[in-house]
Design a protein around this motif. Sequence first.
Motif, mmCIF file in Angstrom:
data_model
loop_
_atom_site.group_PDB
_atom_site.id
_atom_site.type_symbol
_atom_site.label_atom_id
_atom_site.label_comp_id
_atom_site.label_asym_id
_atom_site.label_seq_id
_atom_site.Cartn_x
_atom_site.Cartn_y
_atom_site.Cartn_z
ATOM 1 N N THR A 1 8.217 13.542 -11.966
ATOM 2 C CA THR A 1 7.673 13.339 -10.626
ATOM 3 C C THR A 1 6.150 13.264 -10.697
ATOM 4 O O THR A 1 5.514 14.123 -11.305
ATOM 5 N N LEU A 2 5.588 12.232 -10.085
ATOM 6 C CA LEU A 2 4.139 12.091 -10.080
ATOM 7 C C LEU A 2 3.547 13.057 -9.063
ATOM 8 O O LEU A 2 4.005 13.120 -7.919
ATOM 9 N N ARG A 3 2.519 13.775 -9.474
ATOM 10 C CA ARG A 3 1.884 14.753 -8.576
ATOM 11 C C ARG A 3 0.566 14.185 -8.037
ATOM 12 O O ARG A 3 -0.319 13.839 -8.822
ATOM 13 N N VAL A 4 0.486 14.067 -6.726
ATOM 14 C CA VAL A 4 -0.717 13.525 -6.084
ATOM 15 C C VAL A 4 -1.432 14.668 -5.374
ATOM 16 O O VAL A 4 -0.844 15.344 -4.522
ATOM 17 N N GLY A 5 -2.683 14.880 -5.705
ATOM 18 C CA GLY A 5 -3.485 15.921 -5.063
ATOM 19 C C GLY A 5 -4.402 15.301 -4.024
ATOM 20 O O GLY A 5 -5.121 14.343 -4.326
ATOM 21 N N GLU B 1 9.366 10.527 0.906
ATOM 22 C CA GLU B 1 10.223 9.339 0.779
ATOM 23 C C GLU B 1 10.055 8.656 -0.584
ATOM 24 O O GLU B 1 11.013 8.144 -1.149
ATOM 25 N N LEU B 2 8.812 8.639 -1.089
ATOM 26 C CA LEU B 2 8.550 7.988 -2.377
ATOM 27 C C LEU B 2 8.866 8.904 -3.564
ATOM 28 O O LEU B 2 8.724 8.495 -4.715
ATOM 29 N N GLY B 3 9.246 10.146 -3.255
ATOM 30 C CA GLY B 3 9.542 11.078 -4.341
ATOM 31 C C GLY B 3 8.305 11.547 -5.084
ATOM 32 O O GLY B 3 8.355 11.893 -6.255
ATOM 33 N N LEU B 4 7.161 11.551 -4.391
ATOM 34 C CA LEU B 4 5.925 12.057 -4.993
ATOM 35 C C LEU B 4 5.773 13.528 -4.648
ATOM 36 O O LEU B 4 6.181 13.963 -3.567
ATOM 37 N N ASP B 5 5.171 14.275 -5.541
ATOM 38 C CA ASP B 5 4.906 15.695 -5.286
ATOM 39 C C ASP B 5 3.476 15.776 -4.729
ATOM 40 O O ASP B 5 2.506 15.600 -5.466
ATOM 41 N N LEU B 6 3.357 15.971 -3.408
ATOM 42 C CA LEU B 6 2.043 15.963 -2.756
ATOM 43 C C LEU B 6 1.490 17.381 -2.670
ATOM 44 O O LEU B 6 2.177 18.302 -2.229
ATOM 45 N N VAL C 1 -2.979 12.554 -10.129
ATOM 46 C CA VAL C 1 -3.979 11.686 -9.507
ATOM 47 C C VAL C 1 -4.551 12.414 -8.293
ATOM 48 O O VAL C 1 -3.838 13.150 -7.608
ATOM 49 N N VAL C 2 -5.851 12.212 -8.082
ATOM 50 C CA VAL C 2 -6.538 12.881 -6.976
ATOM 51 C C VAL C 2 -6.990 11.843 -5.956
ATOM 52 O O VAL C 2 -7.530 10.801 -6.315
ATOM 53 N N ALA D 1 -1.314 5.789 -6.647
ATOM 54 C CA ALA D 1 -0.370 6.060 -7.736
ATOM 55 C C ALA D 1 -0.159 4.812 -8.600
ATOM 56 O O ALA D 1 0.638 4.835 -9.529
ATOM 57 N N ASP D 2 -0.845 3.728 -8.256
ATOM 58 C CA ASP D 2 -0.724 2.435 -8.949
ATOM 59 C C ASP D 2 0.722 1.940 -8.977
ATOM 60 O O ASP D 2 1.195 1.397 -9.981
ATOM 61 N N LEU D 3 1.407 2.104 -7.837
ATOM 62 C CA LEU D 3 2.741 1.534 -7.649
ATOM 63 C C LEU D 3 2.588 0.187 -6.944
ATOM 64 O O LEU D 3 1.591 -0.040 -6.258
ATOM 65 N N PRO D 4 3.561 -0.706 -7.066
ATOM 66 C CA PRO D 4 3.480 -1.978 -6.336
ATOM 67 C C PRO D 4 3.273 -1.737 -4.837
ATOM 68 O O PRO D 4 3.885 -0.831 -4.259
ATOM 69 N N LEU D 5 2.402 -2.538 -4.228
ATOM 70 C CA LEU D 5 2.084 -2.342 -2.809
ATOM 71 C C LEU D 5 3.200 -2.908 -1.938
ATOM 72 O O LEU D 5 3.941 -3.810 -2.351
ATOM 73 N N GLY D 6 3.292 -2.366 -0.706
ATOM 74 C CA GLY D 6 4.353 -2.785 0.202
ATOM 75 C C GLY D 6 3.894 -3.888 1.135
ATOM 76 O O GLY D 6 2.685 -4.125 1.307
ATOM 77 N N SER D 7 4.862 -4.539 1.773
ATOM 78 C CA SER D 7 4.544 -5.593 2.731
ATOM 79 C C SER D 7 3.735 -5.023 3.905
ATOM 80 O O SER D 7 4.026 -3.945 4.413
ATOM 81 N N THR D 8 2.739 -5.784 4.320
ATOM 82 C CA THR D 8 1.925 -5.379 5.469
ATOM 83 C C THR D 8 2.372 -6.104 6.740
ATOM 84 O O THR D 8 1.704 -6.020 7.768
ATOM 85 N N ALA D 9 3.489 -6.815 6.658
ATOM 86 C CA ALA D 9 3.922 -7.625 7.804
ATOM 87 C C ALA D 9 4.208 -6.742 9.018
ATOM 88 O O ALA D 9 4.804 -5.672 8.881
ATOM 89 N N PRO D 10 3.786 -7.180 10.202
ATOM 90 C CA PRO D 10 4.097 -6.428 11.416
ATOM 91 C C PRO D 10 5.605 -6.415 11.681
ATOM 92 O O PRO D 10 6.301 -7.367 11.327
ATOM 93 N N ARG D 11 6.087 -5.335 12.299
ATOM 94 C CA ARG D 11 7.512 -5.258 12.637
ATOM 95 C C ARG D 11 7.790 -5.732 14.058
ATOM 96 O O ARG D 11 8.938 -5.822 14.467
#
Length: 374
Positions: free
Chosen positions: A2-6, A23-28, A64-65, A292-302
Motif C-alpha cells: 500500500t502506498l503511503r501518502v503524507g 477508494e484508491l487504496g492509499l494509506d493517507l 510521498v509527501v 502518487a504518479d498514477l494515471p490521471l482520471g478523466s476531467t469530463a463534466p458529469r
Amino acid sequence: MTLRVGVIGGGQLARMMIAPAVELGLDLRVLAEAEGMSAALAATATGDYRDLETVRAFVADVDVVTFDHEHVPQEVLRALVADGVSVHPGPDALQFAQDKIVMRKRLTELGVPQPEWAAVSTLAELQEFLDAHTGAGVVKTPRGGYDGKGVRVVRSAEEARDWLDALTDGDALLVEELVPFVRELAQQVARRPSGEVVAYPVVETVQRDGVCAEVIAPAPGASARLVEVAEDIGRTIAEGLGVTGMLAVELFETDDERILVNELAMRPHNSGHWSQDGAVTGQFEQHLRAVADLPLGSTAPRAPWSVMVNILGGPVDGTLESRFGSALAAHPQAKVHTYGKSPRPGRKVGHVNVASDDLDDAVYVARAAAAHFL
Ligand code: ADP
C-alpha cells in the motif's frame, strides 16, 4: 504494498482527500497543526510544519509527501528532498506559489499574460508606478496572504505607508495595475511527475469581500477561444514551473476578452470543489493520483452545469449537522460537504455542490441548500 501518502496540513483540503484515498487504496496520513482539525479523521500526528525535526519524524514512514497549504518553509522542503523524500509539488515549484513577486518574475519569463506589475520598497517607487497606471494600483504583501488579506487597492503611495515601513531590508511589496476585470475565472490542471497533464474546464469564480463565494463550471458564455487560452495558460504554467499534483490558476477576464493570471495554488483549490460531484474525477482524487504518479482520471463534466456555493460562517446557533435534516430533505439534488469546523463569521465551514442540466436550477438549489446552514 500500500502506498503511503503524507499530507502536511490538517485543514479541509486534507480532509477531502480522505474518501478518495480510501477508494484508491492509499494509506493517507496527515500532519495536522493541532488536535481536532478538519482532517482529524485521518490525522496521524500533530505538530509544527515549520519545525524540520517534526516534519522529518512525520515523513519517516510515508512514500510521498504533499500538502494542504503552501506554507511549509523552503528550508524544510529542501532538507526533505536532500534526505531523499519524494515531495510533490517540490520546493522548486512551490516557491512560485509561496511568493507573489517570485511568481510574477517567472511568469514574465514564460510569457504568460498577467497584470502589469512592479516590486517596490519605497513610497517614491510605488507612487511612480501609480502615476504610470491611471493613478491606482493593487498593493500585495508577497508572502502569507489569503482570502484577500494582504491585498489593498490604493490611489496614493501614502495608503501603503504602514506596509512599506514594516519592510525589512531587501524585502519589497508587489504592486499591480488595477485590472478592470469583468469577472474572475479559474483554470485547474493536474500534472504527474512523469509528465502527463490533464485540464479541467475553465470555471467562473465569484468573490465576496475577497473570499470565494460561488463557482460555476464551466464558465458561462465562455468562447472556444477563451477555453483554449485558459487551458493553454494552465498547461504552460504546470510544465514551465514543474508543478506536480493539482494546480489552480486564478484568472481575470477583461472586457476585451483578455485573460490575465492573478495567482497560483499548487494543491486542490476552492475553485475546484465542484469537481467532487460534477466531474468524472474530482480534484482531490486527481491530486492523489498525480502525487502518487498514477494515471490521471478523466476531467469530463458529469452534467452540463455544476454550481458550488460555499457555506461561509455557518449557523449562529448550533452545529452544521443540526441543519442536515431540513437541508437534505428540501434539496435531495444537493451534495453537502462539511469541514468539521465550528461556525465563526466569514469562516469557510462547508460547501454545497449541485450538478444539473439547467444552470438556473443549479444556482437556485445550491444557494437554497447552503442557506439552510446559515
Ligand atoms: P489572496 O492571496 O488573498 O487570495 P489575491 O491576489 O487573489 O489575494 O487578491 C484577492 C482579490 O483581490 C482577487 O480575487 C481580486 O478580486 C482582487 N484583486 C487582486 N489583484 C487585483 C488586480 N491586480 N486588479 C484588480 N483586482 C485585483
